[in-house]
Design an enzyme around this catalytic site. Structure first.
Site, mmCIF file in Angstrom:
data_model
loop_
_atom_site.group_PDB
_atom_site.id
_atom_site.type_symbol
_atom_site.label_atom_id
_atom_site.label_comp_id
_atom_site.label_asym_id
_atom_site.label_seq_id
_atom_site.Cartn_x
_atom_site.Cartn_y
_atom_site.Cartn_z
ATOM 1 N N ARG A 101 0.862 -1.042 -0.046
ATOM 2 C CA ARG A 101 0.104 -0.161 -0.069
ATOM 3 C C ARG A 101 0.911 1.265 -0.097
ATOM 4 O O ARG A 101 1.616 1.554 0.923
ATOM 5 C CB ARG A 101 -0.894 0.013 1.202
ATOM 6 C CG ARG A 101 -1.666 1.339 1.319
ATOM 7 C CD ARG A 101 -2.675 1.169 2.331
ATOM 8 N NE ARG A 101 -3.748 0.807 1.933
ATOM 9 C CZ ARG A 101 -5.249 0.678 2.521
ATOM 10 N NH1 ARG A 101 -5.301 1.350 3.463
ATOM 11 N NH2 ARG A 101 -6.177 -0.072 1.745
ATOM 12 N N HIS A 128 -7.287 0.887 -6.319
ATOM 13 C CA HIS A 128 -7.441 -0.142 -5.087
ATOM 14 C C HIS A 128 -8.007 -1.344 -5.772
ATOM 15 O O HIS A 128 -9.228 -1.432 -5.560
ATOM 16 C CB HIS A 128 -8.322 0.415 -3.993
ATOM 17 C CG HIS A 128 -8.205 0.145 -2.823
ATOM 18 N ND1 HIS A 128 -7.345 -0.839 -2.585
ATOM 19 C CD2 HIS A 128 -8.987 0.542 -1.849
ATOM 20 C CE1 HIS A 128 -7.769 -1.223 -1.278
ATOM 21 N NE2 HIS A 128 -8.577 -0.344 -0.517
ATOM 22 N N GLN A 131 -9.665 -3.924 -3.614
ATOM 23 C CA GLN A 131 -11.200 -3.773 -3.019
ATOM 24 C C GLN A 131 -12.409 -4.009 -3.940
ATOM 25 O O GLN A 131 -13.132 -4.684 -3.749
ATOM 26 C CB GLN A 131 -11.091 -2.219 -2.779
ATOM 27 C CG GLN A 131 -12.496 -1.693 -2.102
ATOM 28 C CD GLN A 131 -12.720 -2.043 -1.010
ATOM 29 O OE1 GLN A 131 -12.276 -2.127 0.044
ATOM 30 N NE2 GLN A 131 -13.846 -2.817 -0.887
ATOM 31 N N ASP A 224 -17.050 7.072 -1.845
ATOM 32 C CA ASP A 224 -15.847 6.919 -1.144
ATOM 33 C C ASP A 224 -15.665 8.309 -0.400
ATOM 34 O O ASP A 224 -16.450 9.200 -0.650
ATOM 35 C CB ASP A 224 -14.762 6.613 -2.091
ATOM 36 C CG ASP A 224 -13.362 6.414 -1.399
ATOM 37 O OD1 ASP A 224 -13.425 5.868 -0.320
ATOM 38 O OD2 ASP A 224 -12.430 6.642 -2.100
ATOM 39 N N CYS A 264 -16.327 1.428 0.464
ATOM 40 C CA CYS A 264 -14.921 0.678 0.576
ATOM 41 C C CYS A 264 -14.512 0.673 2.292
ATOM 42 O O CYS A 264 -13.847 -0.005 2.768
ATOM 43 C CB CYS A 264 -13.819 0.892 -0.344
ATOM 44 S SG CYS A 264 -13.390 2.674 -0.036
ATOM 45 N N ARG A 292 -13.247 -8.827 1.338
ATOM 46 C CA ARG A 292 -11.808 -8.595 1.003
ATOM 47 C C ARG A 292 -10.803 -9.877 1.408
ATOM 48 O O ARG A 292 -9.850 -10.127 0.802
ATOM 49 C CB ARG A 292 -11.251 -7.657 1.947
ATOM 50 C CG ARG A 292 -11.916 -6.089 1.738
ATOM 51 C CD ARG A 292 -11.336 -5.397 0.335
ATOM 52 N NE ARG A 292 -10.007 -5.349 0.168
ATOM 53 C CZ ARG A 292 -9.374 -4.584 0.940
ATOM 54 N NH1 ARG A 292 -9.889 -3.304 1.418
ATOM 55 N NH2 ARG A 292 -7.722 -4.267 0.672
HETATM 56 N N1 NVA Z 1 -9.944 6.675 -1.389
HETATM 57 C C1 NVA Z 1 -9.571 6.127 -0.020
HETATM 58 C C2 NVA Z 1 -9.823 4.745 0.114
HETATM 59 C C3 NVA Z 1 -9.517 4.178 1.425
HETATM 60 C C4 NVA Z 1 -9.811 2.788 1.588
HETATM 61 C C5 NVA Z 1 -8.129 6.568 0.364
HETATM 62 O O1 NVA Z 1 -7.341 6.546 -0.565
HETATM 63 O O2 NVA Z 1 -7.975 7.050 1.378
HETATM 64 N N1 CP Z 2 -11.132 -0.251 2.156
HETATM 65 C C1 CP Z 2 -10.056 -0.282 2.691
HETATM 66 O O1 CP Z 2 -8.861 -0.483 1.985
HETATM 67 O O2 CP Z 2 -9.932 -0.263 4.128
HETATM 68 P P1 CP Z 2 -8.449 0.012 4.899
HETATM 69 O O3 CP Z 2 -7.987 1.462 4.618
HETATM 70 O O4 CP Z 2 -9.051 -0.007 6.478
HETATM 71 O O5 CP Z 2 -7.723 -1.053 4.594
#
Ligand code: NVA
Ligand code: CP
Length: 309
Positions: A101, A128, A131, A224, A264, A292
């Site tokens: 990540r 992502h 997801q 989101d 998500c 997930r």
């Molecule tokens: N768009 C959000 C998704 C979190 C799972 C972010 O990148 O923070």
């Molecule tokens: N949806 C998702 O990726 O959640 P987290 O940021 O908690 O991993």
């Protein structure tokens, strides 16, 4: 052959279907695949915070018989002192796969370039894809085959989620609509890629700011956070720009009868979605969060099988 999963369209439509079918099998018979028995390790690296991704990869790797190695970037040499490429050279001799990540998609591309083990995007600024495997599994469970169904995403269309909905839903043969104001619409190259895929799968792609027209008749309504990780400095500007795109009970009433709501998570109730919707009868967010685990296990099994072939 080493395959990576850096973007949703790294799987062809047939491959995406294969992974999702395997995910359904692994959900029914949770301990039926143990390709990491030994145990072999999988490195899961976090430059950003996480609950779902961290837990689901840790639990999933353990259930596949493997040993999860959860690394926080701040406590490693990656980022500050060592490149993604050098990190890959070290890890690939010791682990079966690398999950990361991070911020820039280019970092993942650098990590994957020439890597001897699969590299998986666990969220970047641009995509992502893990997801979306969970989301498609959830759509399948509640509505049947996603192909031919219509999904509308409201809000920050230039985010990782907006981009991944475009690519993954087009791959699944869905009709994907992005409702976002000018300035927050998805990147043109991602829209073009989704249109090209949709032309092959029988899906379609629409991007615009006419919320009512885009929501009308949708089978799946998604949103989101308006403030993705790394965008915290823009919080007020984003709230001002996106406030008309909140998912409300009125939004759900415009969608198809029996429509489901996905998010998500984490969610900001009262911003991108009202509590009455996310905590209401059409919301399937807890199934989505659980999926997930099953989707990522299937992805790892599939990638490890390809690597061994
Ligand atoms: N768009 C959000 C998704 C979190 C799972 C972010 O990148 O923070
Ligand atoms: N949806 C998702 O990726 O959640 P987290 O940021 O908690 O991993």
């Amino acid at each position: 052959m080493i395959r990576h999963f850096l973007r949703d369209d790294d799987l062809t439509p047939a491959e995406q279907r294969e992974v999702l079918e395997l995910a359904a099998v692994l959900k029914r018979d949770r301990f039926s695949a143990r390709p990491l028995e030994g145990p072999r390790s999988v490195a899961v690296i976090f430059d950003k915070t996480s609950t779902r991704t961290r837990v689901s990869f840790h639990v999933g790797i353990s259930e596949l018989g493997g040993s999860p190695l959860i690394i926080s970037t701040a406590s490693s040499q990656l980022g500050g002192k060592e490149t993604a490429s050098d990190t890959a050279r070290v890890l690939e001799r010791q682990v079966a796969a690398i999950v990361w990540r991070t911020y820039a998609q280019s970092g993942l591309e650098e990590m994957a370039h020439g890597a001897l083990v699969p590299v998986v995007n666990a969220l970047s600024d641009d995509f992502h894809p893990c997801q979306l495997l969970a989301d498609l599994l959830t759509v399948n469970e509640h509505l049947g085959d996603p192909a031919g169904r219509t999904l509308v995403f409201l809000g920050d269309g230039e985010s990782n989620m907006g981009h991944s909905y475009l690519l993954a839903c087009a791959t699944a043969g869905m009709h994907v609509r992005i409702a976002a104001p000018v300035g927050y619409q998805p990147r043109a190259d991602v829209v073009a890629d989704a249109e090209r895929i949709a032309a092959e799968t029988g899906g379609s792609v629409v991007v615009g700011d006419d919320i009512d027209a885009l929501v009308a008749g949708a089978d799946v309504v998604v949103t989101d956070t308006w403030v993705s990780m790394g965008r915290e400095d823009e919080k007020q500007r984003r709230i001002d720009a996106l406030s008309a795109y909140r998912v409300t009970e009125e939004t759900m009433a415009e969608a198809a009868e029996g429509a489901i709501f996905l998010h998500c998570l984490p969610a900001d109730r009262g911003y991108e979605v009202d509590a009455a919707v996310i905590d209401g009868p059409q919301s399937v967010i807890w199934d989505e969060a659980e999926n997930r685990l099953h989707a990522q296990k299937a992805l790892l099994v599939w990638l490890l099988a390809k690597a061994a072939a």
